[in-house]
Enzyme design. Structure first.
Site, PDB file in Angstrom:
ATOM      1  CB  SER A 169       3.225  -6.939   6.106  1.00 40.88           C
ATOM      2  OG  SER A 169       2.517  -7.319   4.937  1.00 40.88           O
ATOM      3  CD  GLU A 208       0.943   2.273   3.278  1.00 35.37           C
ATOM      4  OE1 GLU A 208       0.663   1.822   4.388  1.00 35.37           O
ATOM      5  OE2 GLU A 208       0.129   2.372   2.353  1.00 35.37           O
ATOM      6  CG  HIS A 225      -3.412   3.219   0.257  1.00 28.44           C
ATOM      7  ND1 HIS A 225      -3.449   2.078  -0.504  1.00 28.44           N
ATOM      8  CD2 HIS A 225      -2.991   2.850   1.494  1.00 28.44           C
ATOM      9  CE1 HIS A 225      -3.072   1.053   0.256  1.00 28.44           C
ATOM     10  NE2 HIS A 225      -2.789   1.496   1.465  1.00 28.44           N
ATOM     11  N   GLY A 232      -0.222  -6.010   2.476  1.00 32.80           N
ATOM     12  CA  GLY A 232      -1.160  -7.130   2.499  1.00 32.80           C
ATOM     13  C   GLY A 232      -0.539  -8.452   2.074  1.00 32.80           C
ATOM     14  CD  GLU A 282      -5.001  -1.156  -0.897  1.00 37.47           C
ATOM     15  OE1 GLU A 282      -5.964  -0.623  -0.314  1.00 37.47           O
ATOM     16  OE2 GLU A 282      -4.207  -1.935  -0.326  1.00 37.47           O
ATOM     17  CE  LYS A 326      -5.169  -1.483   3.181  1.00 43.37           C
ATOM     18  NZ  LYS A 326      -4.205  -2.271   2.447  1.00 43.37           N
ATOM     19  CG  ASN A 359      -6.072   2.109   5.120  1.00 45.57           C
ATOM     20  OD1 ASN A 359      -7.285   2.287   5.037  1.00 45.57           O
ATOM     21  ND2 ASN A 359      -5.285   1.994   4.052  1.00 45.57           N
TER      22      ASN A 359
HETATM   23  P1  PGA Z   1      -1.136  -3.991   5.450  1.00 45.05           P
HETATM   24  O1  PGA Z   1      -1.664  -2.646   4.724  1.00 45.05           O
HETATM   25  O2  PGA Z   1      -0.715  -3.589   6.831  1.00 45.05           O
HETATM   26  O3  PGA Z   1      -2.319  -4.913   5.438  1.00 45.05           O
HETATM   27  O4  PGA Z   1       0.009  -4.490   4.643  1.00 45.05           O
HETATM   28  C1  PGA Z   1      -1.022  -1.417   4.900  1.00 45.05           C
HETATM   29  C2  PGA Z   1      -1.705  -0.348   4.082  1.00 45.05           C
HETATM   30  O5  PGA Z   1      -2.130  -0.640   2.961  1.00 45.05           O
HETATM   31  O6  PGA Z   1      -1.821   0.806   4.510  1.00 45.05           O
END
Ligand code: PGA
Length: 250
Positions: A213, A167, A95, A173, A97, A11, A9
């Site tokens: 992560s 997740e 997601h 992140g 976010e 983003k 992803n």
């Molecule tokens: P990350 O993000 O691997 O940077 O933690 C995962 C995601 O948001 O899908």
């Protein structure tokens, strides 16, 4: 046999040149035959990257979002049917976010799931708890309720055609990964939820990805769990080297 999947992803990262270079490096690498690799670039690059990768076995693209209406006066939005008209196979829905910053509720996400599937797209449906819920030890109930409010309103056939991504928000992140045991425990609960509602055949078919992560150093341990069918990778998918190492961890 469930599919093994590693999705990246991207983003709201990369320029067009960086994105095509990244896709090219992944396309040129010899990835494992039995792993489906999915790239989710920003919308403006989706068609170009789809065209670059569509002939490569096991390499696909996903949109990061879609709208819940077929068309209309929704400035800046992208409909599932538009993605389908470009033969984009996958779309990430829900997601954390999107849920947090764009106030996408379970009701909205259910509508998006329905639209995506009726357009012929395969949703990668995200769920996961924030830190305070994990600390209160109510994460299983929290995720079950996210699933109940969304997947719970679909039929078995529809659920058998989607991918779930667990997740935990506290791991996205942040560099803090769920332990292999925490990931397996929640994945088992998610599979159990699907089994209770839709039967074991559906539960055994739906791939459940872990996200939060994922890195080259923890991927192998996470993927070794019986209910972890792959990963949804953010930060580490932005460098070909680390993303390819994660794929190789399978
Ligand atoms: P990350 O993000 O691997 O940077 O933690 C995962 C995601 O948001 O899908």
């Amino acid at each position: 046999m469930k599919q093994k999947i590693v999705a990246g992803n991207w983003k709201m990262h990369t320029t067009f040149d960086e994105a095509t270079q990244l896709a090219r490096s992944i396309a040129n690498a010899n990835t494992e035959d039995d792993v489906t690799v999915i790239l989710a670039p920003p919308f403006p690059y989706l068609k170009a990257i789809h065209d670059m990768t569509m002939h490569i076995h096991g390499l696909k693209v996903a949109a990061q979002n879609c709208h819940y209406e077929d068309s209309g006066a929704f400035t800046g939005e992208v409909a599932a049917g538009m993605l389908a008209s470009l033969s984009i196979p996958y779309v990430i829905i829900g997601h954390s976010e999107r849920r947090e910053y764009f106030h996408e509720t379970d009701d909205i996400l259910l509508t998006k799931l329905r639209k995506a599937q009726s357009a012929g797209l395969t949703p990668i449906f995200c769920c996961g708890e924030p830190l305070n819920i994990r600390e209160r030890n109510t994460h299983v109930q929290f995720v079950r309720s996210q699933l109940d409010n969304t997947l719970g309103h679909l039929d078995a056939e529809a659920v058998s055609r989607l991918i779930v991504a667990y997740e935990p928000i506290w791991a996205i992140g942040t560099g803090k990964t769920a332990s292999s045991e925490q990931a397996q425990d929640m994945h088992k609960e998610i599979r159990y939820f699907i089994e209770e509602k839709f039967g074991s055949e559906v539960a055994n078919k739906v791939p459940i990805l872990y996200g939060g992560s994922v890195k080259p150093g923890n991927a192998a341990e996470l993927f070794a769990n019986p209910d972890v069918d792959g990963g949804l990778v953010g930060g580490a998918s932005l460098k070909a080297e680390s993303f390819l190492e994660i794929i190789a961890a399978f």
